[in-house]
Scaffold this active site. Structure first.
Site, mmCIF file in Angstrom:
data_model
loop_
_atom_site.group_PDB
_atom_site.id
_atom_site.type_symbol
_atom_site.label_atom_id
_atom_site.label_comp_id
_atom_site.label_asym_id
_atom_site.label_seq_id
_atom_site.Cartn_x
_atom_site.Cartn_y
_atom_site.Cartn_z
ATOM 1 C CE LYS A 147 -5.349 -15.369 -6.770
ATOM 2 N NZ LYS A 147 -5.719 -15.557 -5.417
ATOM 3 C CE LYS A 177 -4.047 -1.759 -0.158
ATOM 4 N NZ LYS A 177 -4.520 -2.716 0.839
ATOM 5 C CE LYS A 223 -12.755 -6.671 -5.915
ATOM 6 N NZ LYS A 223 -13.989 -6.808 -5.220
#
Ligand code: TRP
Length: 325
Positions: free
Chosen positions: A189, A107, A192
Site C-alpha cells: 500500500k 523503534k 510515505k
C-alpha cells in the site's frame, strides 16, 4: 477522538484511509482531532521543524474537509491536562507490558541509541489523549490497535481502583474495512517512508503527479480474453476507482477483457484525473499555509474547546483519586 502525527506531507493513502473517515465522522459525532506534537518528541527531540510541520498537518487536514468549526482541532501541547492525566496513568501502567508493544520493539530496533522513557510510555500518552475526552470511538488504522488496547486497560484499571470515570474506547471506521490505497510500484500500500516515487502526496505539483502515475508498473497487456489481473494492474485500476468516473473505468475494464488495453493511455487518463483531484486540495493547503493568522485562530479555538472537556474530566479524576483536600 483521534491523533495525527505532525510528520507532514499527507499522501493519498492517508486521505482515503483516514481523513475521509474523520470528515464523515464530524457530521455525526462530537469530535476531537489533535495534532500529536508531544508524541513527536519521543522520536524527534529536535524541534526546529515542529512549527512548520504542525502548520502543514493542520492545513492539510482542513484542506481535505475537516472543519474547525464543527470539530475541536487542536494541538496536544496546548491542552495541559493531557500531561497531568498522562502522569496519573503512568502509575497504572506496568513497564513489563509496555516493553512488549510492537511499535516500541520496532523503534528500539530502528534507533537503539534513543530508547527514552517517553518512547516506552508512548501508549500511556495516547491513552491520556483519548480518556481525557472520555472518547468511545477512535478512528485509527490497524497499527494502532495495540495502543488502543492499552487505553482500555488503563481505563478499566482506573475505574476499578478509583471508581467509574472512563468508558472503554474502541477503534472506529465507517466502511467495515478501511480503504487501502495501493502504491504505484505495484508493491503493497501507499506509504510515505518506502518509495517517494510510489506515493502521491497532496502537496505534489501537477507535473510530479503526472510523472509518478506514468511510471506506475504495467506490462504488455493480457494475451487471453478475460484474464485475471496481475496485482500491479489491479493496483492501477484500484487507483482509478478512487478518482475517475464510472464511464472511464468501464471503458478500460472492457479494453482489458478483450485485450485491446493500452496502458499508456490508461495512465494518461489516470494522471489527468489524479491532477484534477489533488490540485484543488494542494491549492487550498498552500492558501491556508500562507495565512498564519488563520492557523493561529484555528489552534486557539481548538484548544479552547478541548480544554473545556479536558478540565471537566480532570476535575472528576482528581476527585476520584482523592486529590480533594
Ligand atoms: N499514535 C497515533 C499514530 O501514530 C497518533 C495518536 C496520538 C493518536 N494520540 C492519539 C491516535 C490518540 C488516536 C488517538 O498515528
Amino acid at each position: 477522538m483521534s491523533g495525527i502525527r505532525p510528520t507532514g506531507y499527507l499522501h493519498l493513502g492517508n486521505y482515503f484511509g483516514a481523513i475521509k473517515n474523520y470528515v464523515k465522522m464530524q457530521e455525526d459525532y462530537d469530535c476531537f482531532f489533535m495534532v500529536a506534537d508531544l508524541h513527536s518528541l519521543t522520536t524527534h527531540p529536535d524541534t526546529k521543524e515542529l512549527k512548520a510541520n504542525v502548520h502543514r498537518v493542520l492545513a492539510e487536514n482542513i484542506a481535505c474537509g475537516l472543519d474547525p468549526d464543527k470539530v475541536a482541532l487542536y494541538c496536544q501541547s496546548h491542552v495541559y491536562e493531557t500531561s497531568e492525566l498522562y502522569l496519573y496513568l503512568n502509575m497504572l501502567a506496568y513497564t513489563g507490558e509496555l516493553e512488549k508493544t510492537v511499535t516500541f520493539k520496532d523503534k528500539v530496533r530502528q534507533s537503539p541509541e534513543n530508547v527514552n522513557a517517553g518512547l516506552l510510555t508512548y501508549p500511556v500518552l495516547m491513552a491520556a489523549d483519548i480518556l481525557l475526552h472520555k472518547a468511545k470511538y477512535v478512528p485509527v488504522g490497524k497499527d494502532q490497535e495495540q495502543h488502543l488496547e492499552f487505553a482500555r486497560t488503563y481505563a478499566n484499571r482506573f475505574n476499578h481502583r478509583y471508581g467509574e470515570v472512563f468508558p472503554e474506547p474502541y477503534a472506529f471506521n465507517f466502511n467495515q474495512q478501511l480503504v487501502k490505497v495501493p502504491s504505484l510500484d505495484g508493491a503493497g500500500k501507499m506509504s510515505k517512508s518506502e518509495n517517494q516515487m510510489a506515493a502521491l502526496f497532496l502537496a505534489d505539483e501537477d507535473e510530479v503527479i503526472r510523472k509518478k502515475v506514468m511510471k506506475a508498473k504495467t506490462d504488455q497487456g493480457p494475451t487471453a480474453m478475460d484474464s485475471p489481473k496481475p496485482d500491479y494492474i489491479e493496483n492501477v485500476f484500484g487507483l482509478m476507482k478512487l478518482v475517475s468516473g464510472d464511464d472511464v473505468i468501464t471503458k478500460f475494464e472492457s479494453d482489458y477483457n478483450n485485450c485491446t488495453i493500452r496502458y499508456g493511455d490508461m495512465k494518461k487518463q489516470l494522471a489527468e484525473d489524479m491532477v484534477n483531484f489533488i490540485s484543488p486540495i494542494r491549492q487550498k493547503i498552500n492558501a491556508i499555509l500562507n495565512d498564519e493568522k488563520y492557523l493561529h485562530e484555528v489552534m486557539e479555538k481548538g484548544a479552547a474547546k478541548a480544554t473545556v472537556s479536558a478540565k471537566t474530566t480532570i476535575l472528576e479524576v482528581r476527585e476520584a483519586m482523592g486529590f480533594n483536600y
